[in-house]
Design a protein around this motif. Structure first.
Motif, PDB file in Angstrom:
ATOM      1  N   LEU A 537       1.520  -2.746   9.156  1.00  0.00           N
ATOM      2  CA  LEU A 537       1.028  -1.499   8.230  1.00  0.00           C
ATOM      3  C   LEU A 537       0.282  -0.330   8.737  1.00  0.00           C
ATOM      4  CD1 LEU A 537       1.952  -0.855   5.088  1.00  0.00           C
ATOM      5  CD2 LEU A 537      -0.283  -1.976   4.502  1.00  0.00           C
ATOM      6  N   ALA A 538       0.556   1.026   8.551  1.00  0.00           N
ATOM      7  CA  ALA A 538       0.040   1.948   8.834  1.00  0.00           C
ATOM      8  C   ALA A 538      -0.272   3.066   7.895  1.00  0.00           C
ATOM      9  CB  ALA A 538       0.254   2.466  10.287  1.00  0.00           C
ATOM     10  N   PHE A 539      -1.373   3.725   7.892  1.00  0.00           N
ATOM     11  CA  PHE A 539      -1.431   4.708   6.728  1.00  0.00           C
ATOM     12  C   PHE A 539      -3.028   5.338   6.801  1.00  0.00           C
ATOM     13  CE2 PHE A 539      -2.605   0.897   4.425  1.00  0.00           C
ATOM     14  CZ  PHE A 539      -3.906   1.218   3.599  1.00  0.00           C
ATOM     15  N   GLU A 540      -3.073   6.381   6.324  1.00  0.00           N
ATOM     16  CA  GLU A 540      -4.587   7.024   5.966  1.00  0.00           C
ATOM     17  C   GLU A 540      -4.842   7.182   4.540  1.00  0.00           C
ATOM     18  OE1 GLU A 540      -4.730  10.733   7.680  1.00  0.00           O
ATOM     19  OE2 GLU A 540      -4.281  10.267   9.696  1.00  0.00           O
ATOM     20  N   TYR A 541      -6.184   6.800   4.412  1.00  0.00           N
ATOM     21  CA  TYR A 541      -6.607   6.595   2.954  1.00  0.00           C
ATOM     22  C   TYR A 541      -8.247   6.890   2.852  1.00  0.00           C
ATOM     23  CZ  TYR A 541      -8.057   4.417  -1.427  1.00  0.00           C
ATOM     24  OH  TYR A 541      -8.609   4.068  -2.779  1.00  0.00           O
ATOM     25  N   THR A 542      -8.331   7.790   1.740  1.00  0.00           N
ATOM     26  CA  THR A 542      -9.945   8.171   1.394  1.00  0.00           C
ATOM     27  C   THR A 542      -9.936   7.730  -0.153  1.00  0.00           C
ATOM     28  OG1 THR A 542      -9.902   9.991   2.816  1.00  0.00           O
ATOM     29  CG2 THR A 542     -11.315   9.981   1.085  1.00  0.00           C
ATOM     30  N   PRO A 543     -10.806   6.782  -0.419  1.00  0.00           N
ATOM     31  CA  PRO A 543     -11.133   6.321  -1.779  1.00  0.00           C
ATOM     32  C   PRO A 543     -10.889   7.538  -2.808  1.00  0.00           C
ATOM     33  CG  PRO A 543     -12.531   5.216  -0.464  1.00  0.00           C
ATOM     34  CD  PRO A 543     -11.989   6.296   0.552  1.00  0.00           C
ATOM     35  N   GLY A 544     -10.099   7.605  -3.537  1.00  0.00           N
ATOM     36  CA  GLY A 544      -9.633   8.657  -4.617  1.00  0.00           C
ATOM     37  C   GLY A 544      -8.325   8.991  -4.480  1.00  0.00           C
ATOM     38  N   ASP A 545      -7.705   8.718  -3.030  1.00  0.00           N
ATOM     39  CA  ASP A 545      -6.391   9.269  -3.172  1.00  0.00           C
ATOM     40  C   ASP A 545      -5.334   8.862  -4.117  1.00  0.00           C
ATOM     41  OD1 ASP A 545      -7.100  10.802  -1.020  1.00  0.00           O
ATOM     42  OD2 ASP A 545      -6.320   9.452   0.583  1.00  0.00           O
ATOM     43  N   ARG A 546      -4.388   9.501  -4.512  1.00  0.00           N
ATOM     44  CA  ARG A 546      -3.581   8.749  -5.657  1.00  0.00           C
ATOM     45  C   ARG A 546      -2.167   8.560  -5.098  1.00  0.00           C
ATOM     46  NH1 ARG A 546      -5.903  13.244  -9.064  1.00  0.00           N
ATOM     47  NH2 ARG A 546      -4.646  14.634  -7.809  1.00  0.00           N
ATOM     48  N   LEU A 547      -1.833   9.051  -3.768  1.00  0.00           N
ATOM     49  CA  LEU A 547      -0.596   8.769  -2.981  1.00  0.00           C
ATOM     50  C   LEU A 547      -0.872   8.388  -1.544  1.00  0.00           C
ATOM     51  CD1 LEU A 547       2.306   9.232  -4.152  1.00  0.00           C
ATOM     52  CD2 LEU A 547       2.485  11.185  -2.752  1.00  0.00           C
ATOM     53  N   ILE A 548      -0.294   7.260  -1.257  1.00  0.00           N
ATOM     54  CA  ILE A 548      -0.290   7.057   0.171  1.00  0.00           C
ATOM     55  C   ILE A 548       1.100   7.022   0.776  1.00  0.00           C
ATOM     56  CG2 ILE A 548      -0.344   4.983   1.645  1.00  0.00           C
ATOM     57  CD1 ILE A 548      -2.863   4.048   0.214  1.00  0.00           C
ATOM     58  N   GLU A 549       1.166   7.703   1.894  1.00  0.00           N
ATOM     59  CA  GLU A 549       2.667   7.691   2.791  1.00  0.00           C
ATOM     60  C   GLU A 549       2.177   6.812   3.849  1.00  0.00           C
ATOM     61  OE1 GLU A 549       3.970  11.804   3.582  1.00  0.00           O
ATOM     62  OE2 GLU A 549       4.141  11.856   1.259  1.00  0.00           O
ATOM     63  N   ALA A 550       2.773   5.842   3.879  1.00  0.00           N
ATOM     64  CA  ALA A 550       2.672   4.516   4.960  1.00  0.00           C
ATOM     65  C   ALA A 550       3.729   4.339   5.607  1.00  0.00           C
ATOM     66  CB  ALA A 550       2.363   3.304   4.264  1.00  0.00           C
ATOM     67  N   GLU A 551       3.414   3.813   6.986  1.00  0.00           N
ATOM     68  CA  GLU A 551       4.491   3.236   7.558  1.00  0.00           C
ATOM     69  C   GLU A 551       4.551   1.746   7.359  1.00  0.00           C
ATOM     70  OE1 GLU A 551       5.566   4.623  11.533  1.00  0.00           O
ATOM     71  OE2 GLU A 551       6.185   6.273  10.855  1.00  0.00           O
ATOM     72  N   ALA A 552       5.829   0.868   7.182  1.00  0.00           N
ATOM     73  CA  ALA A 552       5.549  -0.447   7.070  1.00  0.00           C
ATOM     74  C   ALA A 552       6.578  -1.013   8.094  1.00  0.00           C
ATOM     75  CB  ALA A 552       5.947  -0.961   5.613  1.00  0.00           C
ATOM     76  N   ASP A 553       6.471  -1.661   9.060  1.00  0.00           N
ATOM     77  CA  ASP A 553       7.493  -2.080   9.982  1.00  0.00           C
ATOM     78  C   ASP A 553       8.353  -0.768  10.256  1.00  0.00           C
ATOM     79  OD1 ASP A 553       6.546  -4.542  10.011  1.00  0.00           O
ATOM     80  OD2 ASP A 553       7.768  -5.370   8.154  1.00  0.00           O
ATOM     81  N   GLU A 554       7.704   0.235  10.570  1.00  0.00           N
ATOM     82  CA  GLU A 554       8.055   1.555  10.974  1.00  0.00           C
ATOM     83  C   GLU A 554       9.363   2.146   9.999  1.00  0.00           C
ATOM     84  OE1 GLU A 554       9.991   0.704  14.978  1.00  0.00           O
ATOM     85  OE2 GLU A 554       8.203   0.255  15.750  1.00  0.00           O
ATOM     86  N   GLU A 555       9.139   1.677   8.778  1.00  0.00           N
ATOM     87  CA  GLU A 555       9.744   2.377   7.910  1.00  0.00           C
ATOM     88  C   GLU A 555       9.020   2.966   6.659  1.00  0.00           C
ATOM     89  OE1 GLU A 555      13.313   2.538   7.139  1.00  0.00           O
ATOM     90  OE2 GLU A 555      13.641   1.494   9.034  1.00  0.00           O
TER      91      GLU A 555
END
Length: 671
Positions: A537-555
């Motif tokens: 699992l890979a993503f960028e996050y700062t506390p307060g963000d409402r939306l996360i766009e991640a990559e989970a198993d490259e999807e």
């Protein structure tokens, strides 16, 4: 060509017409009521004219105000959009009397097709298949019961001037006719000013398929393929697509030719839609029947634009100006696949009840907002048609649709996948909405197979909607995500200065409760473990963000986040998940906490939505049984019957018939 046109409508359709007119070099005039003074369509147009109070009957439905606005601004033509005055023949005649062009069909065609009873007679004479039924006047409930018995159950009761899902009732028995006939008459009168009702046979396992027609004033009438509109709730379309996964080329030709014949019989020009009901039980595809003709632009017109490359609004304007269609029937092709989802202000988690209020947060997915039909090439794309803005209000006075989300791709599965991705990125707060439900439809195996009927929603979610069931893999990804979010939150907290005994180290081990199961999440410098197994699992996050766009198993995985007292609410893939996150060393202690029992409210009849109490069916002292109608609430021009959940005696009436009732207000009490 016109130099200035007025749009006699509001919301997303007004914005959509303005964009095409601007591209054509035509100036535009918007009209607005008190409720719409700050609406996007008012800002988008070159000019705007105030036409009255919020209720449509005092503003958008008054022809004299539209005509006065045309005279005041010098508008040479009126585009009516859909709804309101779009199918009122007298409005067309009034415009023509003032020398103002109507961007739509002739008044005679509107009148012929607007009367559902007469239109069926015309269709039959034109050689179009029609549904068996009674097309004469119906005197009263007793007469309706007799007719329904003669036709044979199930039957459909419809308001003669109805449309948009309003003024329709399905009856499986005499009891249903007795209960629904008067309600159908009232809905027809309140929404369309006509209380006439007709009854026809209900086609079982039906598919709702419609043919788009387009004509000019020089005798050319074409059909622009079909749209599949079977995904409906309470006869209101929810998802549409083009082409249909059911229709064969031969069916398409037969349907199209019959629909063109009908349009020609009434001297039609401009854009229009012939709606057909098709028996899914007939594999030959020949069992299709005329339902009605909508003599206007349809809500779902973008999917036809996407697969044909034809801007229907532009062609309507050009036809009204007297131009010939620049293409022939053999030029109409099918390029790829398009799906449209209607984002409504309604709460699927509460029985799809209307939800009005302010859009505290409105952030739609990235889209080609100004995408022009025919410009897609072969790159999948998202188109968004909306007419709202953050801080605006979804009013009780108008339709609850917030936006239309359209995706185009080379294949149906790709278009559906793109819908899921785009819906995940849709942020709406302040009122209930159906984004999760739309995503669940897109992922549903039966939808993916193309096995659709108008009963699809009722059959797939018979106990109501509670979110799309997450796969085990998605649960693992969400558990890992929750652990990482909690770690970031704890790391931020420990950096606060002046803490007793210094800053504690952040916990690296969590117990995450998700979907009723506890999962152990460990965060190390090198990996994330869920129940001892690594998760990618890979993503960028700062506390307060409402939306996360991640990559989970490259999807790709897009998740909306809402912090809660003991964790997070994570919304993705058609469901919201209330996730509890506790440090692993503290989690065993939580099992000793006593859970607070919610109060028993079953003895109250609580109004589920703001609306008008149009019917109170019991009095104090009455004995009631489960399923018995207690009250009827009208909200957004639809009547909703509230029924008893258990046996009891009415001890107190807290609201009077004719009152406006707030959401969660008590209407009556039972003992």
């Amino acid at each position: 060509m016109f130099s200035k046109i007025l749009i006699a409508n509001r919301g997303e359709i007004a914005c959509r017409i303005i964009r095409t007119a601007r591209r054509m070099g035509i100036a535009t005039v918007a009209v607005y009521s008190d409720a719409d003074a700050r609406s996007p369509h008012v800002k988008l147009a070159d000019e705007a004219v105030y036409i009255g109070p919020a209720p449509a009957s005092d503003s958008y439905l008054l022809p004299e105000k539209i005509i006065a606005a045309c005279k005041a601004t010098g508008a040479e033509a009126v585009h009516p959009g859909y709804g309101f005055l779009s199918e009122r023949a007298s409005f067309v005649e009034a415009l023509e009397a003032e020398g103002i062009a109507f961007i739509g069909p002739p008044a005679s065609a509107i009148a012929a097709m607007g009367d559902k009873i007469e239109s069926k007679k015309l269709a039959k004479d034109a050689g179009v298949n029609v549904v068996p039924g009674h097309l004469g006047e119906i005197d009263d409930t007793e007469h309706a019961v007799r007719i329904a018995g003669e036709i044979g159950y199930p039957v459909m009761m419809k308001a003669s001037a109805g449309g948009g899902g309003k003024g329709m009732r399905l009856a499986w028995s005499e009891k249903d006719v007795r209960e629904g006939f008067e309600a159908t008459k009232r809905e027809g009168l309140s929404s369309f000013g006509d209380d006439r009702v007709f009854i026809e046979k209900f086609i079982e396992d039906p598919r709702h398929i419609e043919i788009q027609v387009l004509g000019d004033r020089h005798g050319t009438i074409l059909y622009l393929n079909e749209r599949e509109c079977s995904i409906q709730r309470r006869h209101q379309k929810v998802v549409e697509e083009a082409p249909s996964p059911f229709v064969t080329p031969e069916m398409r030709r037969k349907m199209g030719e019959q629909c063109v014949a009908l349009a020609r019989a009434v001297g039609y020009h401009s854009a229009g839609t012939v709606e057909l009901i098709v028996s899914g039980a007939d594999p030959s595809g020949d069992s299709f029947y005329f339902l009605e003709m909508n003599t206007r632009l349809q809500v779902e017109h973008p999917v036809t634009e996407a697969i044909t490359g034809i801007d229907l609004v532009e062609q309507m304007i050009r036809a009204a100006a007297g131009e010939k269609l620049p293409f022939a029937q053999e030029d109409i092709g099918i390029d790829g696949w398009a799906i449209e989802s209607r984002v409504y202000a309604e709460d699927p988690y509460r029985g799809f009840l209307p939800s009005t209020g302010r859009l505290v947060r409105y952030s739609p997915p990235e889209a080609e907002l100004h995408q022009q039909p025919g410009e897609t090439g072969h790159q999948a794309y998202v188109r968004l048609d909306d007419g709202v803005a953050e801080g605006g209000e979804v009013s009780i006075f108008y339709d609850p649709m917030i936006a239309k989300l359209v995706t185009w791709a080379p294949t149906r599965d790709e278009a559906a996948d793109l819908q899921v991705q785009a819906l995940d990125a849709f942020e709406i707060t302040g009122l209930g909405h159906n984004v999760d439900f739309l995503s669940a439809i897109m992922q549903n195996p039966r939808f993916r197979s193309g096995d659709l009927t108008t009963g699809f929603i009722a059959e797939e979610w018979p106990e109501g909607f509670h979110g799309a069931p997450p796969s085990n893999e998605l649960q693992r990804h969400l558990a890992a995500l929750a652990g990482l979010l909690a770690t970031a939150r704890a790391d931020r907290a420990r950096q606060v200065s002046g803490q007793l005994n210094g800053s504690p180290p952040p916990p690296f081990a969590w117990e995450v409760r998700l979907a009723g199961e506890d999962r152990q999440v460990e965060i190390t410098e090198d990996e994330i473990l869920v129940d001892g197994k690594p998760v990618n699992l890979a993503f960028e996050y700062t506390p307060g963000d409402r939306l996360i766009e991640a990559e989970a198993d490259e999807e790709p995985l897009t998740v909306r986040i809402e912090p809660t007292r003991l964790g997070f609410r994570l919304t993705t893939r058609g469901a919201r998940h209330d996730v509890r996150v506790l440090p692993a060393h503290a989690a065993p202690l939580a099992r000793h906490m006593i859970e607070k029992e919610p109060p028993d409210l079953s003895r109250f009849l609580i109004c589920p939505m703001p609306g008008l109490l149009v019917g109170l069916h019991v009095a104090e002292g009455d004995q009631v049984e489960p399923g018995q109608p207690l009250a009827t609430i009208e909200a957004m021009k639809m009547e909703n019957i509230l029924r008893a959940e258990k046996s009891g005696v009415v001890t107190a009436i807290r609201a009077a018939q004719g009152e406006s009732v707030a959401a969660d207000a008590v209407i009556l009490e039972l003992e």
